[in-house]
Design a protein around this motif. Sequence first.
Motif, PDB file in Angstrom:
ATOM      1  N   PHE A 475      -1.158  31.847   9.886  1.00 57.61           N
ATOM      2  CA  PHE A 475      -2.142  32.515   9.031  1.00 57.61           C
ATOM      3  C   PHE A 475      -3.431  32.685   9.835  1.00 57.61           C
ATOM      4  CE2 PHE A 475       0.761  30.482   6.050  1.00 57.61           C
ATOM      5  CZ  PHE A 475       1.086  31.559   5.237  1.00 57.61           C
ATOM      6  N   THR A 476      -3.553  33.840  10.426  1.00 54.91           N
ATOM      7  CA  THR A 476      -4.675  34.119  11.313  1.00 54.91           C
ATOM      8  C   THR A 476      -5.495  35.272  10.750  1.00 54.91           C
ATOM      9  OG1 THR A 476      -3.345  35.664  12.603  1.00 54.91           O
ATOM     10  CG2 THR A 476      -3.374  33.362  13.337  1.00 54.91           C
ATOM     11  N   LEU A 477      -6.656  35.486  11.367  1.00 55.94           N
ATOM     12  CA  LEU A 477      -7.510  36.597  10.944  1.00 55.94           C
ATOM     13  C   LEU A 477      -6.814  37.950  11.128  1.00 55.94           C
ATOM     14  CD1 LEU A 477     -10.153  37.663   9.862  1.00 55.94           C
ATOM     15  CD2 LEU A 477     -11.138  37.462  12.156  1.00 55.94           C
ATOM     16  N   PRO A 478      -6.106  38.200  12.260  1.00 57.23           N
ATOM     17  CA  PRO A 478      -5.367  39.467  12.357  1.00 57.23           C
ATOM     18  C   PRO A 478      -4.377  39.671  11.222  1.00 57.23           C
ATOM     19  CG  PRO A 478      -5.532  38.461  14.518  1.00 57.23           C
ATOM     20  CD  PRO A 478      -6.068  37.459  13.539  1.00 57.23           C
ATOM     21  N   LEU A 479      -3.712  38.590  10.770  1.00 55.73           N
ATOM     22  CA  LEU A 479      -2.784  38.730   9.648  1.00 55.73           C
ATOM     23  C   LEU A 479      -3.537  39.118   8.383  1.00 55.73           C
ATOM     24  CD1 LEU A 479       0.131  38.452   8.639  1.00 55.73           C
ATOM     25  CD2 LEU A 479      -0.368  36.045   8.118  1.00 55.73           C
TER      26      LEU A 479
END
Length: 924
Positions: A475-479
């Motif tokens: 769960f990352t910022l790009p996601l």
Amino acid sequence: MGRNAFLPLALVPLASLGWVVTNWGTEQKLQIAWASTLSMNIDLRFDTLAAIMCVLVLGIGSLILLYCSRYFEDDEPRLGIFAAEMVAFAGAMFGLVVSDNMLLLYIFWELTTVLSFLLVGHYAERASSRRAATQALLVTTAGGLAMLVGIIILGEMVGSYNLSDVVAAAPHGWLAGVAVVLVLVGALSKSAVVPLHFWLPGAMAAPTPVSGYLHAAAMVKAGIYLVARLAPGFADSAAWRPIVIGLGLASMILAGWRAFRAFDLKLILAFGTVSQLGFLTALVGTGSREAALAGLAMVIAHALFKACLFMVVGIIDHSTGTRDIRKLAHLGSAAPYLMMIAILAAASMAGLPPFIGFVAKEAALESALVAEVLPDWARIAMTAGIVVGSILTLAYSIRFIWGAFGRKQLKRPSPSVQNLHAPGPLLLTAPSVLAFAGLAAGFASSWIDHLIAPYADELPTDLAKPYHLALWHGFTLPLGLTVVVIAGGTALFLAHRTIARLRFEHPPLGNADRMYDATLQGMDTLSLRLTAFLQRGSLPLTQATILVTLVALPTVLMFFFGTSVMPATRAWDSVWQLAVGLLMIVAAITTTILRNRLAALLVVGVTGYGLGVLFALQGAPDLALTQFLVETVTLVMFVLVLRKLPAETDPAAVMGSKFARALLGIAVGAVVVGIGAYAVAARTTDPISLLLPDAAYYGGDGKNVVNVLLVDIRAWDTLGEISVLLVAATGVASLVFRTRRFGTAPRVADAPAAQLDAVSASNETTWLLGGDLIDPRYRSLVLEVTTRLVFPTLMILSVYFFFSGHNAPGGGFAGGLVAGLALVLRYLAGGRYELGEAVPIDAGKILGLGLTFAAGTALVSMFLGAPALSSATVELTLPVLGDIKLVTALFFDLGVYLIVVGLILDVLRSLGARLDAETVGESR
């Protein structure tokens, strides 16, 4: 074989693809020395970046050719030419991506431009195809010419034209910055980046296989490839990132908006391609490892989904007869498998998991967020631009599927779908392979990362731990941004009906296509006005313009830039030079006063003969002989023309004043002499002319330096010059005869019967056969007798000059002029019928035979394993004549001899015999 010929043709790029796959991971170089002094060696390099592009060019090229085997019908016009151009384009792109030498790369670059022009204009009978092809050609060629200038600057600054050397030793400074911008102009025009994007949507007039190959996977990727190739060395240049990232993101957003509003399925993909190309340009040009990795992943994803979707559109057009989404409904129910293929490819284009498009977009967002090579505001702007562009991409992807396959709230299929004829399995094979490859590549993203990482590792990384391609990074910022893209894109599509009503009356940024038309119209207008101003149909005015430029330009440049040396001059070496020079000056001044044309011509001739005397006094008998002969022949030609003009000039018809024309002539002479003097004074080493006597004697087996220069040392120049002479002779004769170019001068037997009867009735002695047919008022018995005696002497003298010219004054040119003057004498004494009796052979055949001898000498040398036009010496001992040394350049000189004779004969036949016939009213 008809369209089935595409099947074996597909094996050509497929076999090359096999070589690429088997050699993947091994950097290879091939160097073939060619024109080394011009930096034109054939240097090729195969590395990771080249391998990636080769897979796209060759793999998708094979599938496109397979697709063509069922897309076209057997009665398709020019199908064989189309097939040849497609395979040639694959070869040109393959050569482009493996070229290390930038000049070789440029050659392949322009080959793709020309082949693109031919392929886009395949339907040449359609005005839209011709316009689109011309537009693509002009835009990409103009960009290519700018790129060539940049290539030359970089190559000269580095001292090598190899890309590997230029990138490794990237130069800096303002000049290098200019070169980089010029190269980027070429790359961005090829990849259709704003503001040079408008040619690609127009190119959709091409057959769908062309769009699927050139404008999705191959040609438009050439610019992306070049940016990626140069990024490791030039990404830190001042102008690089503002141009590449700024224009790239602008293209992504503007073209994405245009794609969302289009109704033609092919135009949706075309503007989508421009949008994606802008995205790719920004990624590969950022100059970081993460951006390069994302850029190459997106290059692969784009080639897979966009080529597939173009082929899907081709199938829809092929099956229904339309590409307008307003005329398609229920196609998904009629062709479910085709819809499934399109959905797979469109999902990858929209960046949805688990496709390779999603993996590449995640990597792109990550690279923008962590790009240490950019300031904070630029990272935010780049990230925002990618998000907005991706929202538009998802919106037009959904609209593409809905527009092509949706029901559109209609209960029954549209008429075009009702008449659908189902596509065959072979037509569906190629897009199926690409669609499923996009899905498989998503799951194999770690393997793809391993394949393309060697190139990305050439650039600096922005992370402590290297980034790798993968379907899941947590769960990352790009996601989170991907979720925003999906939500925003879906909402934008749902509001498409409302947005469709919000049309600008005038586009706020203008219309690029209309700007292109206005630019062409402006250039046409400028050229017409400039031509009308400079070329008003007046030969004196045109000549005066040229001469004034010749005087003004060097004078102004020398005045402002000066010169480091001053020439040391002296007025004359001997009193004879002074006397001859004064005589020439008096003759030149007299020419400006005389009104009688013939008198003025003769006085001008004095200046020419005076120059010949100066040559002789300076110790150049060969030049003096040639000058005398040329001057004489020129005088004769002028006299032949002057017969048809009034004896005196009309003062009212003369343009300008005599004083102004005389002043211009003096200025031209002074400037030419001055430039020559300064050029000689600027020499810092011994002139090469000092080496010519030994080169002529030991290299060309001749003592006459001038002749050896003409037929051996600089024989290529001579071959070009005699070719020009041949063209000039043909042009003069064509202008005079107009309808019948070839033939011989009339012979005595061709004369009217009345004249022949009158001659046979007379008992006078006949010195020349044609003389009896001349009007007695113009006949000169003394001239006839003299000609009868002198003609054989002149011919023997011409043969002597021909054979002796290699070691003494003379040669083929001088010998030919003497023979030509002998023919002139026969014509002047005996008239046009005498000319036919002297040489009853077509002048054109003599000219052709001469060129055959000259060019044949070059070919024979090559066939014997020697350089073209190289000479060999044969020594013989013959009875009576004794020892003879024969140089093979003699045959080249024979060609020169024949061409000069043929030229003079052609002039006499056209300006002499032809005009004589018209004077007495004979019919053609």
